[in-house]
Design a protein around this motif. Structure first.
Motif, short mmCIF file in Angstrom:
data_model
loop_
_atom_site.label_atom_id
_atom_site.label_comp_id
_atom_site.label_asym_id
_atom_site.label_seq_id
_atom_site.Cartn_x
_atom_site.Cartn_y
_atom_site.Cartn_z
N LYS A 150 0.85 -1.18 0.00
CA LYS A 150 0.00 0.00 0.00
C LYS A 150 0.89 1.23 0.00
N TRP A 151 0.61 2.15 -0.92
CA TRP A 151 1.39 3.37 -1.03
C TRP A 151 0.83 4.36 -0.01
N VAL A 152 1.54 4.56 1.10
CA VAL A 152 1.07 5.41 2.19
C VAL A 152 2.10 6.50 2.44
N SER A 153 1.66 7.74 2.46
CA SER A 153 2.56 8.85 2.78
C SER A 153 2.99 8.76 4.23
N SER A 154 4.26 9.05 4.49
CA SER A 154 4.75 9.01 5.87
C SER A 154 4.18 10.16 6.71
N SER A 155 3.43 11.08 6.08
CA SER A 155 2.79 12.16 6.83
C SER A 155 1.52 11.70 7.55
N VAL A 156 0.99 10.54 7.17
CA VAL A 156 -0.24 10.02 7.79
C VAL A 156 0.11 9.47 9.17
#
Length: 409
Positions: A122-128
């Motif tokens: 899953k492509w998840v931004s590290s800002s989440v």
């Protein structure tokens, strides 16, 4: 004596070459090694095991940088390979690394017809920063690039393709539509590839329980395209008697295998609202598909199997299947259990590691060694939670053993 003496040359050759003669039981054997070690500022989690068409063993993990928390950090997808059935391993190789990205580990599946190995994430931004924010802000997540991707290798993991969005969609998905977490998918006898996935039916966290939906994701063209297939649809009785529980008690952290009758067996970590504190509750969710993954049915709980970890599931031979999971509450005591009747009963269980033990996966080599890759830690550590810097474990260990060890009391 003449008859006996004629066996000496055969026995000598067998002993020198390490060959087991037919009908001769192997000695019990268990070895354990740290495959992804403890580091000062990074933690390895979410194990996956696969064996390539040519017999190379591939051990995958997620390297979380700065914290073991599920969100809010950069991560790398890493791999180690073994060419001798898990006895020795090549160095760690990084297969995905990008600034400000947490490539959240999905399943691995091998197409044994083409030899291609697929790694999903899953492509998840590290800002989440949290699962609740992830769930309740689906439009913002899309703007940050949230989607399910695959990379693949045609050379036993030496090199990997660029990431490709597999384009998942479903009319009932309101949030968090994605591939599942870690472990491995399967290839059916007819060539269909099946992996784990799921979504949230409402953009509402509610302790991750009520709105979770686990599903099958399938490909019939050797991984060129993927689509969501079966998921559990609640009955009127489900809605009446379990109104706060996810239909089927289901979530994305489940394992599957093809039974001898061609059906698909599912053993899942139960959705949290079904069981309370799932790390302490001895229920896992069982379902089936009798139509190659187009539907799910048969929901019931497997009592005596702790719910709170993502387990490993693998066929040993025609008659036996294996499962690995923590058998003590609080994610401790990594164990292996064996069923002689396609998952109906599990009479044989043995502890692999009495200490911390969280997520795991299983592979069986061509020479019938059993491999379990699992999250482990110091025997005297206090198991905290996934929100702490060290999380549930300190490193990933690999146990390698034979059936004789498993069956020896």
């Amino acid at each position: 004596m003449a008859a006996l003496s004629c066996l000496y040359p055969v026995l000598t050759v067998a002993l020198v070459l390490g060959v087991a003669l037919p009908g001769w039981a192997a000695e019990p054997e268990l070895t354990n090694q740290i495959l992804f070690p403890e580091e000062p500022h990074a933690w390895y989690r979410i194990p996956s095991l696969a064996i390539s068409k040519s017999g190379v063993v591939l051990a995958f993990a997620e390297r979380r940088i700065g914290t073991a928390h599920d969100y809010g950090h950069d991560s790398e997808s890493v791999l180690r390979r073994s060419f001798d059935s898990g006895k020795t391993w090549a160095p760690i190789q990084t297969i995905i690394s990008e600034k400000h990205l947490d490539p959240d580990s999905g399943p691995v599946v091998v197409d044994y017809q083409t030899g291609r190995i697929f790694r999903f994430f899953k492509w998840v931004s590290s800002s989440v920063r949290s699962a609740q924010w992830d769930t309740e802000h689906p439009e913002e997540m899309k703007k940050l690039g949230y989607a399910s991707y695959e990379i693949h290798s045609d050379d036993d993991g030496v090199s990997w393709s660029l990431p490709r969005n597999i384009g998942l969609h479903h009319p009932e998905a309101k949030s968090r539509l994605s591939v599942g977490n870690g472990s491995h998918g399967i290839q059916l006898a007819d060539g269909r590839l099946v992996i784990q996935g799921g979504w949230m039916a409402e953009p509402n966290w509610v302790s991750a329980g009520k709105y979770m939906r686990g599903c099958f994701i399938v490909s019939d063209d050797h991984g060129e395209t993927w689509r969501i297939a079966g998921y559990y649809k609640p009955t009127e009785e489900d809605l009446r008697t379990k109104p706060t529980t996810a239909p089927g008690g289901m979530q994305v952290e489940y394992n599957l295998l093809e039974l001898n009758d061609g059906s698909i067996y599912v053993n899942a970590r139960a959705a949290r609202n079904a069981v309370g504190i799932d790390a302490d509750h001895p229920w896992r969710t069982i379902l089936w598909s009798k139509d190659r993954g187009e539907t799910m049915e048969g929901w019931h709980y497997q009592e005596g199997q702790i719910s709170g970890t993502h387990a490993g599931l693998q066929r040993y031979d025609h008659d036996r299947i294996l499962m690995s999971f923590a058998t003590k509450s609080g994610r401790r005591e990594m164990s292996i259990t064996m069923s002689p009747d396609e998952g109906k009963s599990w009479p044989t269980t043995k502890v692999i590691d009495p200490g911390p033990g969280s997520y795991s996966d299983i592979a069986v080599t061509a020479d019938k060694d059993i491999l379990v890759l699992y999250e482990a830690g110091h025997q005297d550590r206090t198991v905290t939670s996934g929100t702490q810097p060290g999380g549930w474990a300190d490193w990933l260990s690999l146990a390698r053993f034979n059936k004789t060890w498993l069956e020896t009391k």
